[in-house]
Design a protein around this motif. Structure first.
Motif, PDB file in Angstrom:
ATOM      1  N   PRO A 137       0.759  -1.336  -0.097  1.00 20.71           N
ATOM      2  CA  PRO A 137       0.076  -0.050   0.026  1.00 20.71           C
ATOM      3  C   PRO A 137       0.828   1.263   0.015  1.00 20.71           C
ATOM      4  CG  PRO A 137      -0.861  -1.651   1.284  1.00 20.71           C
ATOM      5  CD  PRO A 137       0.392  -2.321   0.976  1.00 20.71           C
ATOM      6  N   ALA A 138       2.170   1.283   0.844  1.00 22.29           N
ATOM      7  CA  ALA A 138       2.691   2.651   0.715  1.00 22.29           C
ATOM      8  C   ALA A 138       3.366   2.941  -0.694  1.00 22.29           C
ATOM      9  CB  ALA A 138       3.646   2.585   1.898  1.00 22.29           C
ATOM     10  N   ARG A 139       3.884   1.897  -1.181  1.00 28.49           N
ATOM     11  CA  ARG A 139       4.236   1.984  -2.513  1.00 28.49           C
ATOM     12  C   ARG A 139       3.231   2.337  -3.705  1.00 28.49           C
ATOM     13  NH1 ARG A 139       7.973  -2.511  -4.554  1.00 28.49           N
ATOM     14  NH2 ARG A 139       8.364  -1.064  -6.391  1.00 28.49           N
ATOM     15  N   ALA A 140       2.421   1.700  -3.476  1.00 32.35           N
ATOM     16  CA  ALA A 140       1.148   2.180  -4.279  1.00 32.35           C
ATOM     17  C   ALA A 140       0.776   3.379  -4.355  1.00 32.35           C
ATOM     18  CB  ALA A 140      -0.061   1.051  -4.257  1.00 32.35           C
ATOM     19  N   GLU A 141       0.595   4.191  -3.117  1.00 25.93           N
ATOM     20  CA  GLU A 141       0.115   5.390  -2.896  1.00 25.93           C
ATOM     21  C   GLU A 141       1.218   6.185  -3.510  1.00 25.93           C
ATOM     22  OE1 GLU A 141      -2.553   8.150  -2.134  1.00 25.93           O
ATOM     23  OE2 GLU A 141      -2.830   6.086  -1.925  1.00 25.93           O
ATOM     24  N   GLN A 142       2.603   6.013  -3.201  1.00 20.80           N
ATOM     25  CA  GLN A 142       3.511   6.757  -3.726  1.00 20.80           C
ATOM     26  C   GLN A 142       3.475   6.769  -5.331  1.00 20.80           C
ATOM     27  OE1 GLN A 142       7.154   4.987  -2.212  1.00 20.80           O
ATOM     28  NE2 GLN A 142       7.299   6.266  -0.298  1.00 20.80           N
ATOM     29  N   TRP A 143       3.204   5.719  -5.918  1.00 20.36           N
ATOM     30  CA  TRP A 143       3.284   5.579  -7.195  1.00 20.36           C
ATOM     31  C   TRP A 143       2.078   6.377  -8.004  1.00 20.36           C
ATOM     32  CZ3 TRP A 143      -0.758   3.807 -10.449  1.00 20.36           C
ATOM     33  CH2 TRP A 143      -0.658   3.536 -11.859  1.00 20.36           C
ATOM     34  N   LYS A 144       0.960   6.370  -7.140  1.00 18.20           N
ATOM     35  CA  LYS A 144      -0.108   6.805  -7.524  1.00 18.20           C
ATOM     36  C   LYS A 144       0.108   8.569  -7.519  1.00 18.20           C
ATOM     37  CE  LYS A 144      -3.314   4.861  -5.028  1.00 18.20           C
ATOM     38  NZ  LYS A 144      -4.570   4.371  -4.597  1.00 18.20           N
ATOM     39  N   ARG A 145       0.656   9.064  -6.606  1.00 21.92           N
ATOM     40  CA  ARG A 145       0.927  10.545  -6.336  1.00 21.92           C
ATOM     41  C   ARG A 145       1.814  10.847  -7.283  1.00 21.92           C
ATOM     42  NH1 ARG A 145       0.987   9.855  -0.428  1.00 21.92           N
ATOM     43  NH2 ARG A 145       3.060   9.205  -0.642  1.00 21.92           N
ATOM     44  N   ARG A 146       2.889  10.110  -7.531  1.00 15.91           N
ATOM     45  CA  ARG A 146       3.887  10.558  -8.627  1.00 15.91           C
ATOM     46  C   ARG A 146       3.197  10.642  -9.820  1.00 15.91           C
ATOM     47  NH1 ARG A 146       6.844   7.365 -11.442  1.00 15.91           N
ATOM     48  NH2 ARG A 146       6.571   5.652 -10.161  1.00 15.91           N
ATOM     49  N   LYS A 147       2.446   9.698 -10.321  1.00 12.26           N
ATOM     50  CA  LYS A 147       1.855   9.646 -11.759  1.00 12.26           C
ATOM     51  C   LYS A 147       0.650  10.806 -11.965  1.00 12.26           C
ATOM     52  CE  LYS A 147       3.925   6.417 -14.000  1.00 12.26           C
ATOM     53  NZ  LYS A 147       4.496   6.612 -15.198  1.00 12.26           N
ATOM     54  N   THR A 148      -0.086  11.005 -10.730  1.00 20.74           N
ATOM     55  CA  THR A 148      -1.052  11.814 -10.645  1.00 20.74           C
ATOM     56  C   THR A 148      -0.443  13.419 -10.848  1.00 20.74           C
ATOM     57  OG1 THR A 148      -2.486  10.619  -9.350  1.00 20.74           O
ATOM     58  CG2 THR A 148      -2.977  12.835  -9.352  1.00 20.74           C
ATOM     59  N   GLN A 149       0.791  13.619 -10.171  1.00 19.78           N
ATOM     60  CA  GLN A 149       1.342  14.868 -10.216  1.00 19.78           C
ATOM     61  C   GLN A 149       1.834  15.109 -11.713  1.00 19.78           C
ATOM     62  OE1 GLN A 149       1.222  17.441  -8.131  1.00 19.78           O
ATOM     63  NE2 GLN A 149       2.216  18.544  -9.564  1.00 19.78           N
ATOM     64  N   GLN A 150       2.405  14.053 -12.178  1.00 23.96           N
ATOM     65  CA  GLN A 150       2.813  13.866 -13.679  1.00 23.96           C
ATOM     66  C   GLN A 150       1.790  14.452 -14.802  1.00 23.96           C
ATOM     67  OE1 GLN A 150       4.595  10.243 -14.360  1.00 23.96           O
ATOM     68  NE2 GLN A 150       6.413  10.885 -13.695  1.00 23.96           N
ATOM     69  N   LEU A 151       0.539  13.936 -14.457  1.00 25.41           N
ATOM     70  CA  LEU A 151      -0.579  14.166 -15.384  1.00 25.41           C
ATOM     71  C   LEU A 151      -1.062  15.518 -15.032  1.00 25.41           C
ATOM     72  CD1 LEU A 151      -2.629  11.008 -15.550  1.00 25.41           C
ATOM     73  CD2 LEU A 151      -1.669  12.089 -17.264  1.00 25.41           C
ATOM     74  N   LEU A 152      -1.181  15.891 -13.989  1.00 23.40           N
ATOM     75  CA  LEU A 152      -1.803  17.242 -13.740  1.00 23.40           C
ATOM     76  C   LEU A 152      -0.767  18.394 -13.955  1.00 23.40           C
ATOM     77  CD1 LEU A 152      -3.561  16.525 -10.431  1.00 23.40           C
ATOM     78  CD2 LEU A 152      -4.504  16.699 -12.566  1.00 23.40           C
ATOM     79  N   SER A 153       0.755  17.953 -13.853  1.00 19.00           N
ATOM     80  CA  SER A 153       1.653  19.285 -14.429  1.00 19.00           C
ATOM     81  C   SER A 153       1.875  19.150 -15.896  1.00 19.00           C
ATOM     82  CB  SER A 153       2.883  19.155 -13.463  1.00 19.00           C
ATOM     83  OG  SER A 153       3.225  17.892 -13.943  1.00 19.00           O
ATOM     84  N   ASP A 154       1.492  18.328 -16.854  1.00 24.44           N
ATOM     85  CA  ASP A 154       1.558  18.134 -17.828  1.00 24.44           C
ATOM     86  C   ASP A 154       0.607  19.066 -18.829  1.00 24.44           C
ATOM     87  OD1 ASP A 154       2.519  17.244 -20.793  1.00 24.44           O
ATOM     88  OD2 ASP A 154       0.653  16.061 -20.787  1.00 24.44           O
ATOM     89  N   PRO A 155       0.905  20.306 -19.567  1.00 22.85           N
ATOM     90  CA  PRO A 155      -0.019  20.909 -19.906  1.00 22.85           C
ATOM     91  C   PRO A 155      -0.892  20.443 -21.082  1.00 22.85           C
ATOM     92  CG  PRO A 155       2.455  21.973 -19.996  1.00 22.85           C
ATOM     93  CD  PRO A 155       2.415  20.636 -19.501  1.00 22.85           C
ATOM     94  N   GLN A 156      -0.295  19.514 -21.976  1.00 24.77           N
ATOM     95  CA  GLN A 156      -1.143  18.731 -23.015  1.00 24.77           C
ATOM     96  C   GLN A 156      -2.440  17.991 -22.350  1.00 24.77           C
ATOM     97  OE1 GLN A 156       0.592  16.312 -25.743  1.00 24.77           O
ATOM     98  NE2 GLN A 156      -0.921  15.905 -26.887  1.00 24.77           N
ATOM     99  N   SER A 157      -1.879  17.297 -21.068  1.00 22.61           N
ATOM    100  CA  SER A 157      -2.990  16.481 -20.390  1.00 22.61           C
ATOM    101  C   SER A 157      -3.927  17.420 -19.829  1.00 22.61           C
ATOM    102  CB  SER A 157      -2.357  15.613 -19.380  1.00 22.61           C
ATOM    103  OG  SER A 157      -1.527  14.651 -19.946  1.00 22.61           O
ATOM    104  N   ASN A 158      -3.743  18.628 -19.157  1.00 21.53           N
ATOM    105  CA  ASN A 158      -4.345  19.450 -18.536  1.00 21.53           C
ATOM    106  C   ASN A 158      -5.255  20.093 -19.656  1.00 21.53           C
ATOM    107  OD1 ASN A 158      -4.408  20.030 -15.668  1.00 21.53           O
ATOM    108  ND2 ASN A 158      -2.333  20.384 -15.906  1.00 21.53           N
ATOM    109  N   GLU A 159      -4.959  20.371 -20.769  1.00 23.14           N
ATOM    110  CA  GLU A 159      -5.709  20.787 -21.871  1.00 23.14           C
ATOM    111  C   GLU A 159      -7.021  20.062 -22.336  1.00 23.14           C
ATOM    112  OE1 GLU A 159      -4.916  22.551 -26.557  1.00 23.14           O
ATOM    113  OE2 GLU A 159      -3.549  23.193 -24.712  1.00 23.14           O
ATOM    114  N   SER A 160      -6.296  18.613 -22.518  1.00 26.03           N
ATOM    115  CA  SER A 160      -7.192  17.788 -22.906  1.00 26.03           C
ATOM    116  C   SER A 160      -8.363  17.340 -21.907  1.00 26.03           C
ATOM    117  CB  SER A 160      -6.377  16.397 -23.105  1.00 26.03           C
ATOM    118  OG  SER A 160      -5.689  16.473 -24.236  1.00 26.03           O
TER     119      SER A 160
END
Length: 168
Positions: A137-160
Motif C-alpha cells: 500500500p505505501a508503494r502503491a500510494e507513492q506511485w499514484k501520487r507521482r503519476k497523478t502529479q505528472q499528469l496534472l502538471s503536463d500542459p497537454q494533459s491538462n488541456e485535454s
C-alpha cells in the motif's frame, strides 16, 4: 427513451411500487466523482497500460455518458448534446441521494440517514495500484501520487482534461 436495452429506470419504478405495496421504503442513491479525479484515476488504472497518451485514451464526459447508458461508450470522443445534458439532469433528479466520492465518509452517512440505516459500515476494497501491480500500500500510494502529479502538471494533459470534461 434511451437505448432499449437500458431498462434501469423502468426496473427502479417497478421496485419502488413493489416496496410501497409492502409498506417499505426504497432509497436510491449514487455517487459522482470530481471529473479531474475520475479522469486521472481511469487513465492510471487502464490508460497508461494501453500505451496511449492521456488525450488519445480518454473519452468525453465519461461520467455523464455512463449515467445515461448512451451508445457511445465510456471512452467515446462524441460530445454530449444539450438534450443529453438535460437527460443527465433529469436522471440525477430521480435519485433520492446524490453524493460525491471525494467526500465518501460524509456521503455514506447522509445516504444512511436518508435510508434510515442505523449503523453504516464499510471497508476500502478497491485500491487500483495495489491490486493491479501487487505493490504494498505505501508503494502503491507513492506511485499514484507521482503519476497523478505528472499528469496534472503536463500542459497537454491538462488541456485535454479541460476539453474532455466540459459537461462532467
Amino acid at each position: 427513451r434511451r437505448d432499449p436495452n437500458f431498462q434501469i429506470w423502468e426496473d427502479i419504478a417497478t421496485l419502488r411500487s413493489i416496496y410501497a405495496a409492502h409498506g417499505c421504503s426504497f432509497t436510491l442513491g449514487t455517487l459522482l466523482r470530481e471529473p479531474r479525479s475520475l479522469y486521472v484515476s481511469d487513465y492510471l488504472f487502464e490508460g497508461e497500460m494501453s500505451g496511449k497518451s492521456f488525450s488519445d485514451f480518454m473519452g468525453r464526459d465519461i461520467q455523464a455518458a455512463a449515467l445515461l447508458g448512451w451508445p457511445y461508450g465510456w471512452n467515446s470522443k462524441q460530445p454530449l448534446t444539450a438534450a443529453h445534458r438535460q437527460q443527465a439532469y433529469h436522471m440525477l433528479d430521480q435519485f433520492d441521494f446524490v453524493g460525491v466520492t471525494e467526500k465518501f465518509d460524509e456521503a455514506l452517512l447522509l445516504l444512511a440517514e436518508a435510508a434510515r440505516l442505523p449503523f453504516p459500515m464499510y471497508r476500502r476494497m478497491n485500491d487500483g495500484a495495489t491490486s493491479i501491480f501487487g505493490l504494498d500500500p505505501a508503494r502503491a500510494e507513492q506511485w499514484k501520487r507521482r503519476k497523478t502529479q505528472q499528469l496534472l502538471s503536463d500542459p497537454q494533459s491538462n488541456e485535454s482534461m479541460h476539453a474532455l470534461t466540459h459537461f462532467d
